[in-house]
Design a protein around this motif. Structure first.
Motif, mmCIF file in Angstrom:
data_model
loop_
_atom_site.group_PDB
_atom_site.id
_atom_site.type_symbol
_atom_site.label_atom_id
_atom_site.label_comp_id
_atom_site.label_asym_id
_atom_site.label_seq_id
_atom_site.Cartn_x
_atom_site.Cartn_y
_atom_site.Cartn_z
ATOM 1 N N MET A 118 -10.973 11.072 12.778
ATOM 2 C CA MET A 118 -10.548 10.318 13.960
ATOM 3 C C MET A 118 -9.192 9.673 13.690
ATOM 4 N N ALA A 119 -8.260 9.785 14.640
ATOM 5 C CA ALA A 119 -6.900 9.292 14.445
ATOM 6 C C ALA A 119 -6.875 7.768 14.351
ATOM 7 N N HIS A 120 -5.940 7.296 13.578
ATOM 8 C CA HIS A 120 -5.675 5.864 13.433
ATOM 9 C C HIS A 120 -4.894 5.431 14.672
ATOM 10 N N ILE A 121 -5.450 4.520 15.466
ATOM 11 C CA ILE A 121 -4.817 4.110 16.719
ATOM 12 C C ILE A 121 -3.787 3.019 16.462
ATOM 13 N N VAL A 122 -2.557 3.267 16.918
ATOM 14 C CA VAL A 122 -1.482 2.275 16.839
ATOM 15 C C VAL A 122 -1.191 1.783 18.249
ATOM 16 N N GLY A 123 -1.499 0.527 18.503
ATOM 17 C CA GLY A 123 -1.191 -0.066 19.797
ATOM 18 C C GLY A 123 0.148 -0.774 19.723
ATOM 19 N N VAL A 124 1.099 -0.357 20.564
ATOM 20 C CA VAL A 124 2.431 -0.962 20.593
ATOM 21 C C VAL A 124 2.508 -1.854 21.832
ATOM 22 N N LEU A 125 2.651 -3.146 21.625
ATOM 23 C CA LEU A 125 2.640 -4.116 22.708
ATOM 24 C C LEU A 125 4.001 -4.163 23.400
ATOM 25 N N ALA A 126 4.028 -3.880 24.699
ATOM 26 C CA ALA A 126 5.263 -3.911 25.477
ATOM 27 C C ALA A 126 5.235 -5.121 26.393
ATOM 28 N N LEU A 127 6.004 -6.131 26.050
ATOM 29 C CA LEU A 127 6.111 -7.334 26.859
ATOM 30 C C LEU A 127 7.348 -7.259 27.737
ATOM 31 N N ASP A 128 7.365 -8.032 28.805
ATOM 32 C CA ASP A 128 8.544 -8.051 29.663
ATOM 33 C C ASP A 128 9.749 -8.534 28.853
ATOM 34 N N GLY A 129 10.867 -7.810 28.945
ATOM 35 C CA GLY A 129 12.043 -8.144 28.159
ATOM 36 C C GLY A 129 12.010 -7.573 26.765
ATOM 37 N N VAL A 130 11.172 -6.551 26.533
ATOM 38 C CA VAL A 130 11.081 -5.942 25.206
ATOM 39 C C VAL A 130 12.417 -5.312 24.823
ATOM 40 N N VAL A 131 12.745 -5.362 23.543
ATOM 41 C CA VAL A 131 13.970 -4.728 23.032
ATOM 42 C C VAL A 131 13.702 -3.223 22.946
ATOM 43 N N PRO A 132 14.438 -2.396 23.687
ATOM 44 C CA PRO A 132 14.152 -0.957 23.733
ATOM 45 C C PRO A 132 14.111 -0.287 22.369
ATOM 46 N N PHE A 133 15.053 -0.626 21.504
ATOM 47 C CA PHE A 133 15.090 0.005 20.184
ATOM 48 C C PHE A 133 13.842 -0.338 19.376
ATOM 49 N N ASP A 134 13.448 -1.607 19.442
ATOM 50 C CA ASP A 134 12.245 -2.029 18.710
ATOM 51 C C ASP A 134 11.003 -1.322 19.242
ATOM 52 N N LEU A 135 10.950 -1.119 20.545
ATOM 53 C CA LEU A 135 9.805 -0.436 21.155
ATOM 54 C C LEU A 135 9.726 1.015 20.701
ATOM 55 N N SER A 136 10.878 1.649 20.514
ATOM 56 C CA SER A 136 10.897 3.079 20.181
ATOM 57 C C SER A 136 10.559 3.351 18.716
ATOM 58 N N ILE A 137 10.840 2.386 17.826
ATOM 59 C CA ILE A 137 10.657 2.621 16.395
ATOM 60 C C ILE A 137 9.220 3.012 16.043
ATOM 61 N N PRO A 138 8.209 2.202 16.366
ATOM 62 C CA PRO A 138 6.843 2.605 15.993
ATOM 63 C C PRO A 138 6.396 3.876 16.702
ATOM 64 N N CYS A 139 6.887 4.095 17.927
ATOM 65 C CA CYS A 139 6.512 5.313 18.650
ATOM 66 C C CYS A 139 7.010 6.547 17.906
ATOM 67 N N GLU A 140 8.229 6.502 17.398
ATOM 68 C CA GLU A 140 8.803 7.651 16.705
ATOM 69 C C GLU A 140 8.218 7.835 15.309
ATOM 70 N N VAL A 141 8.166 6.752 14.530
ATOM 71 C CA VAL A 141 7.709 6.869 13.144
ATOM 72 C C VAL A 141 6.236 7.261 13.080
ATOM 73 N N PHE A 142 5.393 6.505 13.750
ATOM 74 C CA PHE A 142 3.958 6.811 13.709
ATOM 75 C C PHE A 142 3.621 8.063 14.500
ATOM 76 N N GLY A 143 4.376 8.309 15.554
ATOM 77 C CA GLY A 143 4.098 9.469 16.379
ATOM 78 C C GLY A 143 4.384 10.790 15.710
ATOM 79 N N ARG A 144 5.199 10.777 14.669
ATOM 80 C CA ARG A 144 5.567 12.020 13.987
ATOM 81 C C ARG A 144 4.941 12.158 12.604
#
Length: 314
Positions: A1-27
C-alpha cells in the motif's frame, strides 16, 4: 500500500513550495519500479489563491486524516491567522501517527498548532526572527537548511524544501532512491540539514566554481585526501580554498568529504553483499570502527541495521 503524502494548500500558498513535495514524492519509486508515495494536494477551500493564479485541489481537508506524511508549504503572509479547522486537521493527523513537515513559512502554521513547542525548528532566515518572537516556546535555528526532529521536520525557504523532501525519501527508501529522485529533479543530494542557509553565490568573474573539484572528490572518496590535496586540485591556497568551499557549499571541505564517504557507504550497503569492513575500506575509511561511528552519527543507525532496512534483497 502506497505511503500517502498529504500536501496542505492554504490560501496564499507559495507556488514553488507547493510544487516541491508534489514533484519529489510523486516521482520516487520503490525498488520494483512502482510508485512508493501517493501524493494528495488538500485544500482549505475548493479554490486556493497562489499568487498569480488559482489552484483547485482535488482533495479537501478531511483527506489529511489518512496521510502518513503531512507537508505544509509556505504561505505569503505567515502572520495571517490560520483557520481553527486547519489547525484541528493538522493536530488530528499528528494524533493519528502522521509525520509532519513544513517548508519555509509553513513553520508558522505548524507552530500555531503547538506541536513545535519545546522543539528545535527552522524557517526562512528572513522570517526566523518573527517566528521566534511569535512562538517563544520554539527553539528557532535560522542557520540550517532543515531540522529533523523525528516525526516533525521543518525546512528553510526555497531550495531547502527540496533538500528536506529528498532527505525524507532517503529516510524512507534509502540512498539509491533519494539519488534517483535528485537526478529526476536535477538537484544535488550533497546538502544535509546542518549546512547553513547563508550560502553565497558570487559572480563567476570573482569566484571560480568548485563543481569540477566536487566531482573529482566524489570519484575519489576511497582515497586519503586532505584539505591540502583538495586545494592543490583547485589551484588555490588552503585558506582560499576553505573560504571558497564554505561560500559555495555552506560547509567545510572535511565535513563535506566525510558526508560523501558515508553516502558511498550507503550505496554499497544497499547494493551488494560485501562485509561492513569491506564497505568501510571502499568508502575511504582506514578503520571499520571509525566508519561505524561516523555512519551512526550521520545516519542515526549503524551500517548493519541500515543494510537490513535498505538492501536490494530486502
Amino acid at each position: 500500500m502506497a505511503h500517502i503524502v498529504g500536501v496542505l494548500a492554504l490560501d496564499g500558498v507559495v507556488p514553488f513550495d507547493l510544487s516541491i513535495p508534489c514533484e519529489v514524492f510523486g516521482r520516487a519509486e520503490a525498488r520494483n519500479g512502482t510508485p512508493f508515495y501517493d501524493v494528495r494536494v488538500c485544500g482549505e477551500a475548493p479554490e486556493i489563491r497562489a499568487r498569480p493564479f488559482g489552484v483547485r485541489p482535488p482533495y479537501g481537508l478531511d483527506a489529511l486524516s489518512s496521510a502518513d506524511t503531512l507537508v505544509i508549504p509556505g504561505i505569503e503572509d505567515p502572520l495571517r491567522p490560520v483557520a481553527p479547522v486547519v489547525l484541528d486537521c493538522i493536530a488530528r493527523a499528528w494524533a493519528a501517527g502522521a509525520r509532519v513537515a513544513s517548508i519555509c513559512s509553513g513553520a508558522f502554521v505548524l507552530a500555531a498548532t503547538g506541536l513545535l513547542d519545546g522543539r528545535r525548528a527552522t524557517t526562512h532566515w528572513l522570517a526566523a526572527g518573527d517566528l521566534a518572537a511569535r512562538y517563544p516556546a520554539v527553539a528557532v535555528d535560522p542557520n540550517t537548511l532543515f531540522v529533523d526532529e523525528g516525526r516533525i521536520i521543518t525546512s528553510a525557504g526555497a531550495a531547502a524544501g527540496l533538500d528536506m523532501c529528498l532527505h525524507l525519501v532517503r529516510r524512507d527508501l534509502g540512498q539509491a532512491a533519494a539519488a534517483h529522485a535528485a537526478r529526476i529533479a536535477v538537484a544535488p543530494l550533497d546538502r544535509d540539514g546542518g549546512q547553513a542557509q547563508f550560502i553565497r553565490h558570487e559572480p563567476p568573474r570573482t569566484t571560480a566554481s568548485l563543481a569540477p573539484v566536487l566531482e573529482w572528490l566524489l570519484a575519489n572518496v576511497d582515497r586519503p585526501l586532505g584539505v591540502a590535496a583538495m586545494a592543490r586540485r583547485a589551484g588555490m591556497s588552503e585558506r582560499t580554498f576553505a573560504r571558497r568551499f564554505q561560500e559555495q557549499t555552506g560547509t567545510t571541505p572535511k565535513q563535506w568529504f566525510l558526508s560523501a564517504r558515508i553516502r558511498r557507504g550507503q550505496e554499497l550497503l544497499e547494493g551488494g553483499g560485501a562485509s561492513v569492513d569491506a564497505v568501510a575500506l571502499a568508502s575511504g575509511f582506514t578503520s571499520p570502527v571509525t566508519f561505524r561511528a561516523s555512519f551512526r552519527r550521520l545516519i542515526g543507525i549503524g551500517p548493519a541495521a541500515y543494510r537490513a532496512r535498505f538492501s536490494a534483497g530486502r
